[in-house]
Design a protein around this motif. Structure first.
Motif, mmCIF file in Angstrom:
data_model
loop_
_atom_site.group_PDB
_atom_site.id
_atom_site.type_symbol
_atom_site.label_atom_id
_atom_site.label_comp_id
_atom_site.label_asym_id
_atom_site.label_seq_id
_atom_site.Cartn_x
_atom_site.Cartn_y
_atom_site.Cartn_z
ATOM 1 N N THR A 98 14.123 -4.182 -0.051
ATOM 2 C CA THR A 98 13.984 -2.760 -0.382
ATOM 3 C C THR A 98 15.315 -2.043 -0.225
ATOM 4 O OG1 THR A 98 11.668 -2.761 0.313
ATOM 5 C CG2 THR A 98 12.758 -0.621 0.160
ATOM 6 N N GLN A 105 19.797 1.129 -6.890
ATOM 7 C CA GLN A 105 19.316 2.385 -7.463
ATOM 8 C C GLN A 105 20.391 3.466 -7.418
ATOM 9 O OE1 GLN A 105 15.875 3.963 -5.481
ATOM 10 N NE2 GLN A 105 15.676 5.715 -6.822
ATOM 11 N N GLN A 187 7.147 6.881 3.694
ATOM 12 C CA GLN A 187 7.315 6.625 2.262
ATOM 13 C C GLN A 187 6.640 5.310 1.896
ATOM 14 O OE1 GLN A 187 11.398 5.999 1.082
ATOM 15 N NE2 GLN A 187 11.024 6.651 -1.005
ATOM 16 N N ILE A 189 6.347 2.516 -1.172
ATOM 17 C CA ILE A 189 6.971 2.054 -2.410
ATOM 18 C C ILE A 189 6.198 0.853 -2.925
ATOM 19 C CG2 ILE A 189 9.080 1.213 -3.511
ATOM 20 C CD1 ILE A 189 10.644 2.456 -1.183
ATOM 21 N N ALA A 206 -1.593 2.516 -6.827
ATOM 22 C CA ALA A 206 -1.143 3.658 -6.030
ATOM 23 C C ALA A 206 -2.240 4.708 -5.919
ATOM 24 C CB ALA A 206 0.112 4.262 -6.654
ATOM 25 N N LYS A 232 7.907 2.807 4.624
ATOM 26 C CA LYS A 232 9.136 3.123 5.348
ATOM 27 C C LYS A 232 8.997 4.476 6.033
ATOM 28 C CE LYS A 232 12.974 2.891 3.197
ATOM 29 N NZ LYS A 232 13.987 3.122 2.134
ATOM 30 N N PRO A 261 1.544 9.993 -6.938
ATOM 31 C CA PRO A 261 2.520 8.929 -7.228
ATOM 32 C C PRO A 261 3.598 9.396 -8.202
ATOM 33 C CG PRO A 261 0.280 8.087 -7.366
ATOM 34 C CD PRO A 261 0.170 9.575 -7.261
ATOM 35 N N ARG A 263 6.992 8.015 -10.538
ATOM 36 C CA ARG A 263 7.713 6.854 -11.103
ATOM 37 C C ARG A 263 9.192 7.005 -10.789
ATOM 38 N NH1 ARG A 263 9.203 2.351 -12.313
ATOM 39 N NH2 ARG A 263 8.841 1.259 -14.273
ATOM 40 N N THR A 264 9.795 6.002 -10.170
ATOM 41 C CA THR A 264 11.219 6.016 -9.838
ATOM 42 C C THR A 264 11.825 4.674 -10.276
ATOM 43 O OG1 THR A 264 11.076 4.988 -7.642
ATOM 44 C CG2 THR A 264 10.618 7.357 -7.776
ATOM 45 N N GLU A 269 6.367 5.488 -6.196
ATOM 46 C CA GLU A 269 6.610 5.955 -4.832
ATOM 47 C C GLU A 269 5.693 7.125 -4.490
ATOM 48 O OE1 GLU A 269 10.628 6.446 -3.504
ATOM 49 O OE2 GLU A 269 11.425 5.135 -5.074
ATOM 50 N N VAL A 271 4.683 9.694 -0.727
ATOM 51 C CA VAL A 271 4.962 9.950 0.687
ATOM 52 C C VAL A 271 3.690 10.441 1.363
ATOM 53 C CG1 VAL A 271 7.434 10.390 0.506
ATOM 54 C CG2 VAL A 271 5.837 12.262 0.171
#
Length: 319
Positions: A98, A105, A187, A189, A206, A232, A261, A263-264, A269, A271
């Motif tokens: 990660t 990223q 977080q 992921i 998700a 995380k 949710p 999109r990244t 992702e 939280v």
């Protein structure tokens, strides 16, 4: 504590340079033991790999200087790893993957592209990940050892603002103007691989996870059965410290629930809001300055900790 951020920034700059270049380094066919640290060997291949990585941002220095720096850094790493084992700290492969994806990223590339870029310099991605693992373990060690001993007073914060010449923020701090929200966050992921990943399926996972979540304490157990998924801790963040995709969306998320949710580049992702409170607006200013001061103190304590380990270590050089 954020004293490890500087090393991360340097590594990101170095990797940017790596991608723009393209020279292929020759991999050593044979390896020999060069240093033994408390019974743990450091090989010539490890030193050469680290030297290639360090050489990306040690511009203008001789190859011999870079080799010496690589050797000394690996000695430090061995001491850090041994200390982490003694204390019982470990970092999982999932956490490393990660973190590796996070570096990619920030460089706006995929983990596969980053692996390829490293290979173009003769550096195996596993060597880079080993360095990452050591940094993450050391950060946990230092934070765990010194967290309670680092105290920043109001006078130190005001003095730091004076030195920066930031009179506007100092006035806000003194007057305690406005309010803002502070969140304690985790977080989640769900990784979507660049090759062959199914974002829609992950989005459904998700949403299902979001429907089940009802508290931060049980979040790890809910996520554990999912493949390529990780939780995380983000810790406490004010509104302006949130990741860009989550700014302005947490005010209506109940405590113990997951945000919608997003999109990244890493995948899907979310939280989880573990705690929420309203604080005076000057806290944002205070928090930023305090983090800077904590980072400086953390770096100082980190050096002292490492020096203590070196002082009692048995280090044998083999020339």
């Amino acid at each position: 504590m954020q004293f490890a951020k500087r090393a991360g920034a340097v590594a990101a700059i170095a990797l940017s340079a790596l991608i723009l270049q393209g020279a292929v380094g020759r991999v050593e066919a044979q390896t020999t033991i060069k240093v033994v640290v408390n019974g743990e060997p450091i090989t010539s291949n490890e030193i050469n790999q680290r030297a290639k990585l360090l050489g990306l941002f040690m511009r203008g220095q001789s190859a011999a200087s870079i080799q010496r720096a690589a050797e000394e850094e690996l000695i430090d790493d061995k001491l850090k790893i041994l200390e982490a084992k003694r204390v019982g700290i470990s970092i999982s492969d999932r956490e490393i993957d990660t973190a590796f994806a996070g570096f990619a990223q920030r460089l706006k590339i995929t983990p596969a592209q980053m692996t390829q870029a490293l290979a173009q310099q003769g550096v195996d991605a596993s060597s880079f990940k080993t360095r990452l693992r050591t940094q993450m373990m050391w950060q946990q060690l230092v934070v765990g050892r010194f967290r309670s001993t680092i105290n920043i007073s109001d006078a130190e914060i005001l003095d730091a603002l004076d030195k920066k010449g930031d009179t506007k923020d100092k006035e806000k701090l003194v007057k305690r103007e406005g309010t803002t929200n502070e969140y304690n966050l985790q977080q989640v992921i769900l990784v979507v691989p660049a090759q062959g990943g199914n974002a829609e399926a992950r989005l459904r996972e998700a949403e299902a996870l979001r429907a089940k979540a009802n508290g931060c304490d049980g979040l790890q157990s809910l996520v554990r059965p999912l493949k390529e998924a990780v939780v995380k801790p983000l810790g406490k963040r004010t509104e302006d410290e949130l990741p860009d995709v989550f700014r302005g969306v947490l005010a209506d998320v109940p405590i113990g629930k997951l945000s919608k949710p997003q999109r990244t580049p890493l995948g899907i992702e979310m939280v989880a809001v573990c705690e929420k409170r309203q604080i005076s607006g000057d806290f944002t200013i205070r928090s930023k300055v305090e983090d800077e001061l904590r980072q400086k103190q953390g770096e100082l304590m980190s050096r002292r900790y490492l020096n203590d380990l070196k002082r009692i270590a048995v280090i044998n050089y083999r020339r």
